[in-house]
Design an enzyme around this catalytic site. Structure first.
Site, PDB file in Angstrom:
ATOM      1  N   ASP A 132     -37.251  12.648  27.678  1.00 35.29           N
ATOM      2  CA  ASP A 132     -37.828  11.305  27.542  1.00 35.29           C
ATOM      3  C   ASP A 132     -38.268  10.757  28.897  1.00 35.29           C
ATOM      4  O   ASP A 132     -39.288  10.076  29.004  1.00 35.29           O
ATOM      5  CB  ASP A 132     -36.861  10.356  26.836  1.00 35.29           C
ATOM      6  N   ASP A 177     -27.869   9.813  16.070  1.00 32.72           N
ATOM      7  CA  ASP A 177     -26.973   8.675  16.292  1.00 32.72           C
ATOM      8  C   ASP A 177     -27.689   7.344  16.104  1.00 32.72           C
ATOM      9  O   ASP A 177     -27.423   6.370  16.792  1.00 32.72           O
ATOM     10  CB  ASP A 177     -26.320   8.752  17.676  1.00 32.72           C
TER      11      ASP A 177
END
Lengths: 461, 659
Positions: free
Chosen positions: B470, B389
């Site tokens: 992350d 994305d």
């Protein structure tokens, strides 16, 4: 008159018969040579008497791939064998015209070339051009072994071999892939169900019976038989590599099943140990390779590779095997230079030699030397405090390449027999307490060292 | 070869017959001679006949052999084609469409192609596009037209569908509340009689051909506001056309073959499948001079958002210096459509069986993808990690090529990222400027192989841990004080609105106004100053030249920064210890930058732009740069808002920026 007539008829008939005989011969020759590729006229005068078909096919093929900027190199063992004999001369005159066709004219079914996968883009155009030039081609694809070790990844199948056939000659193009461990790998040639089994006599191919592992070769552009072609810079060492290039893939699927049964130890200690064992193995491999000493994964390290494709976290050391005939006195100093001090030395070169080096933080590197007998191979063990000798027996084995912790290393090709000899039929079950004197399946008492030899055969640092 | 066997036996016979004939002639025995002569003649005749037959035989055999081999080749090609065009001689499709409050389904020839009875999900208008020649499902969408703006998306989608395709509509629960006039008109133009009058909680099904006939429509009105219309089941037949009619006639090239394969399978990609003027699928951007990242593998992490992937790959393949051979797309799950997109662009794709759920699934997918990348490219020292994305800036690779040597040489670096968390339209200015930050921004970044192999891979969170990869990478145990290099103006743009941790509101608030570099070939400024020690010198130089702002003013007001351009200003905020971000968070909030967690800091210092002036924020006394504070200045302290206010933000705070 009748007689003349008869004679005339006879003469006529024999004439037609002769004509037909000639015609038949011609046709037979035409047919045969068409099968062999009579599409080519004999361009090279000097070739008369020899089969030039091969030379022409190779030339066409080289033209085809150079028009698509695909760098291939020659790996045909028979041609390289001939080239190797004249290597000095070929090197010194890379451009000189050759007086006769020496290399590419011996009638053979194949000529083998290699292609580095990453140097081309899998263009479909190549095959279209090949077809236009009259080549028939076959592509052999299979699973990508670089993804095999990964849980649940399914990539596209990769091309492993190409065969380009023109007339009676075929070009076998072996695709080499780079693998972790800084080496090249080619896959096995396996035909799928619908493939044409008679496309070429596959059994005669030099590459593809087994997967193979090779060092990255340095290449040399030479002109042989007036054809410009890349060859490995050192054909003799490449030929030597071919003879023992067989590669074994780790049994990833079985390893996964093993971890289903016995979940992997992912504790911090285990992670740390694996990291250290890996770097120790890398250091050992570097040292031994520099010395030119052939070694393989032995004992627990071999079991770890075979059973779980990884270092066994509770094994606490790294084990290597070396044939005693490959022993070199420089081994100990070389390891010391690499920062691995000798921890102990048991036995002597003639009998039961075993070296142990101290790696980082208690991780030990054990090197066992193997003695070959007529029907078995053995290595020895020594108990320091009692001077007792032990003998570990193995069935005979040969060495194969494999990839382990990003390293290209040897393992016994007959790994199952090797592991079973060492650990018994229950090798699949992890054992945490291990006594090297009694636990191995193949241990035998081998007497005691004479007291006066102790100083020599039992050295502890 | 069997045909040849008679041959050798024939020749000697012939010779012997001649010899005999002469011999008998000499013997002068008339009768015998005559007999022999006749025999010889007969024999010769037979030889001739046999020869002729032989010639004919070999010729035929040769022909057959040629044909055979040709056939083998054809066969193989056909085999490849088969899955794409299954033998389907049937010219009529039976279509069943069901619409109700809690369940919708669509069955084509008895095969269920859509079934949705999940609660609280799938509300709105479901649309299915079928290939008019094969009956294959080419696209499946649901537009929640109960909510605003979804009808616009539907119109957009319907406009992209090629003429002649078969469209199937069915409503689940409610689909009319925000179905505006435009959308209703589009449905009407497709031939629907009911759509213009579709109202609250009506049930509706419709099957028609775009720009052609209507195959059926059914509708059930809702009797009252509080109840739904009765379920409707539409059964109808659709007549298929020939394959030729359903395809465009592009010139036969390798690219167009890929295009054809793609366009016959999926719908909703607009001009790439346009018959007249299809948009290119090969971009050939300018190569970079001295490209240091040409051989760096690029891993594109993807899920099942093929339209996003399509947009992402377009931008990636248009970036200067891209090397398509190094790109691998990793798809989490066995989804066909993302793979079709990958194949359209001629890239390689790898599918990954999903492991675990939610965040852990993403995290496992990342691990598998990274490991596979380094396996596939064992020579690589780095890998570029992208997500599906992201738009990729035209100078993405140029930016990396100029900075990658730092990652190789400077041990104190954790990553290079193309994303500046604080780089919004109003806070980023200089495309040639780089920062060092203590946080890991992700969203287009470079990972060092040694970091992955030696540190991250062995202790990557296991599937049962529901961690964000992350967030895990940002933890001090992993980061170990190392920093990332980021540009002032981001080289990637996060356009994803649908995602695991993403929704429209969140995207609008935090991502939409992000600045994105569109200038090609930006020459980065003073890259060497990003090395560990050089950077300190640089910061001290900056602080030395910076003008201290008026701390009596409100830092949230625009007037806090003078109306100048190109100056350097500094302000000091209160920051008691290293982990005290109270004031910073409030400041970030009022500056409308990332405030959900702390990003973009370097030793208690933040660097951004305000009104085209470089704007430094120093946390006092925790930051080592506090010494630059004049003694007369009191650090600004901003109070966190009262609890109730904060509560509204909670659901958003939980969301990570990666999706």
């Amino acid at each position: 008159m009748q007689k003349i007539n008869r004679n005339v008829v006879l003469a006529l008939l024999s004439l037609t018969s002769l004509v037909f005989l000639l015609f038949q011969l011609c046709y037979y020759k035409f047919y045969l040579s068409q099968k062999n590729g009579a599409a080519f006229s004999k361009v090279r005068g000097s070739l008369s008497g020899q089969d030039s078909t091969r030379w022409h096919v190779v030339r066409k093929f080289l033209g085809l791939i150079s028009s698509h900027n695909i760098p291939v190199y020659l790996i045909d063992p028979l041609v390289l064998g001939l080239v190797d004999k004249d290597i000095e001369q070929i090197r010194s005159s890379p451009d000189g015209p050759s007086p006769e066709c020496k290399y590419f004219c011996a009638p053979r079914d194949f000529t083998t070339f290699a292609l580095l996968d990453k140097t081309w883009k899998h263009e479909v155009g190549l095959f279209r051009t090949a077809e236009k030039m009259g080549f028939q081609w076959l592509k052999i694809i299979n699973k990508d072994p670089r993804l095999d070790g990964m849980d649940d990844l399914s990539g596209m199948e990769i091309p492993l071999h190409y065969i380009f056939k023109l007339a009676s000659h075929a070009i076998h193009l072996v695709v080499f892939y780079e693998r972790s461990g800084n080496f090249l790998w080619h896959g096995p040639l396996r035909l799928k169900q619908h493939m044409d089994r008679k496309f070429v006599p596959f059994r005669k191919l030099h590459f593809g019976r087994y997967p193979g592992a090779y060092e990255k070769p340095e290449l040399l552009l030479v002109s042989i038989d007036d054809l410009k072609v890349q060859i490995p810079k050192n054909p003799s060492s490449f030929l030597e590599e071919i003879s023992h290039s067989r590669f074994l893939e780790c049994r990833y699927r079985e390893a996964r099943a093993f971890f289903q049964l016995y979940p992997d130890d992912s504790s911090l200690d285990a992670v740390e140990f694996r990291k250290k064992a890996k770097s120790l193995l890398h250091l050992a491999a570097l040292t031994l390779n520099n010395l030119g000493v052939k070694f393989w994964l032995s004992s627990g390290t071999c079991l770890g590779w075979y059973r779980q494709c990884n270092v066994i976290p509770h094994s606490k050391d790294v084990d290597l095997g070396i044939f005693i005939k490959d022993y070199k006195a420089d081994i100990i100093p070389a390891f010391q230079k690499a920062g691995l001090p000798l921890k102990h030395k048991f036995g002597k070169v003639e009998d039961s030699l075993e070296l142990s080096f101290q790696g980082e933080d208690d991780v030990k590197l054990d090197i066992f030397f193997f003695y070959e007998e007529d029907d078995h191979i053995w290595n020895g063990g020594t108990q320091a405090k009692s001077g007792k000798k032990f003998k570990y027996l193995f069935p005979k084995f040969t060495l194969c390449w494999t990839e382990f912790v990003e390293l290209k290393v040897h393992v016994p090709c007959e790994t199952l027999q090797y592991v079973e000899a060492n650990y018994g039929p229950e090798w699949k079950v992890p054992v945490k307490t291990w006594d090297w004197k009694s636990s191995p399946f193949n241990v035998q008492d081998n007497g005691v060292w004479p007291i006066d030899e102790w100083d020599n055969v039992i050295q502890i640092y | 070869m069997d045909e040849w066997k008679p041959n050798p036996t024939v020749k000697p016979h012939k010779k012997r017959s001649w010899y005999l004939a002469w011999k008998y002639k000499l013997m002068n025995q008339r009768a015998l001679r005559k007999l022999c002569q006749t025999g010889a003649v007969l024999f010769l005749l037979v030889t001739v006949i046999v020869n002729i037959k032989l010639i004919l035989d070999t010729r035929r055999a040769a022909y057959e052999e040629e044909e055979e081999s040709a056939q083998d080749y054809d066969d193989e090609m056909l085999n490849v084609e088969v899955p794409r065009h299954p033998v389907n001689n049937k010219k009529v499709l039976d279509v069943e469409v069901y619409s109700s409050r809690s369940k919708v389904y669509v069955a084509v020839d008895g095969t269920t192609v859509l079934e949705d009875e999940a609660r609280e999900q799938g509300r709105g208008i479901h649309v299915i596009v079928l290939n008019q020649a094969t009956g294959h499902v080419m696209a499946k969408r649901v537009f929640d037209t109960y909510s605003p703006h979804e009808d616009e998306a539907m119109v957009l989608f319907l406009n992209m569908v090629a003429r002649g395709r078969i469209l199937i509509f069915t409503v689940k629960d409610e689909g009319s509340f925000h179905l505006k006039e435009t959308a209703k008109n589009v449905l009407k133009s497709l031939g629907s009689q009911v759509a213009p009058f579709l109202s609250w909680r009506d049930m509706w099904t419709f099957v028609g051909k775009k720009g052609g006939e209507v195959y059926g429509e059914k509708h059930a009105k809702s009797p009252a506001l509080s109840t739904w219309g009765d379920p409707v089941l539409l059964k109808t037949e659709v007549h298929l056309t020939t394959v030729e009619d359903a395809e465009c006639h592009w010139p036969d090239t390798e690219l167009n073959r890929r295009r054809k394969r793609f366009c016959s399978k999926v719908e909703g990609y607009g001009s790439v499948c346009s018959c007249k003027d299809p948009t290119p699928i090969e971009f050939n951007p300018d190569p970079l001079k001295d490209n240091k990242v040409f051989d760096v593998p690029v891993a594109v992490i993807a899920g099942n958002r093929p339209n996003y992937l399509y947009r992402m790959l377009r931008s990636l393949l248009s970036a200067q210096g891209v090397n398509p051979q190094m790109i691998t797309v990793f798809i989490d799950g066995y989804y066909e459509e993302p793979m079709d997109v990958v194949e359209l662009f001629g890239l390689s794709g790898i599918q990954h069986t999903p492991i675990s759920i939610k965040n852990a699934r993403v995290s496992q997918h990342y691990k598998a993808s990274l490991t596979a990348t380094f396996n596939l490219f064992p020579d690589a020292k780095f890998a570029v990690v992208l997500e599906e994305d992201l738009d990729i800036s035209i100078d993405f690779f140029s930016f990396l090529s100029q900075s990658i040597h730092l990652l190789e040489e400077d041990e104190s670096l954790y990553c290079i990222s193309a994303w500046n968390d604080q780089g919004y339209e109003h806070t980023a200015e200089d495309p040639s400027l780089l920062y060092r930050v203590e946080t890991m921004p992700g969203l287009g970044w470079v990972l060092r192989k040694s970091l992955y192999k030696d540190e991250l891979e062995p202790k990557w969170p296991t599937p049962e841990k529901l961690w964000d990869w992350d967030m895990w990478m940002r933890m001090p145990e992993q980061r170990k004080g190392r920093e990332c290099i980021i540009p002032d103006i981001s080289r990637s743009y996060h356009f994803g609105i649908v995602g695991l941790n993403m929704n429209g509101y969140f995207h609008e608030a935090y991502f939409k106004k992000h600045k994105f570099n569109t200038v090609p070939n930006v020459q980065l400024k003073n890259v060497e100053s990003l090395r560990k020690d050089n950077y300190e010198t640089e910061i001290h130089r900056l602080l030395g030249e910076a003008e201290v702002l008026d701390h009596s003013k409100n830092p949230c007001e625009d007037s806090f920064v003078p109306d100048t351009e190109g100056r350097v200003y500094v302000m000091f905020i209160r920051m008691e210890q290293e982990s005290d971000f109270t004031t910073w968070t409030q400041l970030a909030k009022c500056l409308h930058i990332w405030d959900l967690d702390v990003r973009g800091n370097h030793k208690g210092l933040w660097r951004l732009f305000r009104k085209k002036n470089h704007f430094l924020v120093v946390g006092v006394p925790a930051s080592p740069y506090s010494s630059k504070k004049p003694s007369s200045v009191t650090p600004i302290y901003m109070e966190p808002p009262a609890k109730e206010e904060g509560a509204a933000a909670v659901p958003v705070v939980a969301a990570a920026e990666q999706t």
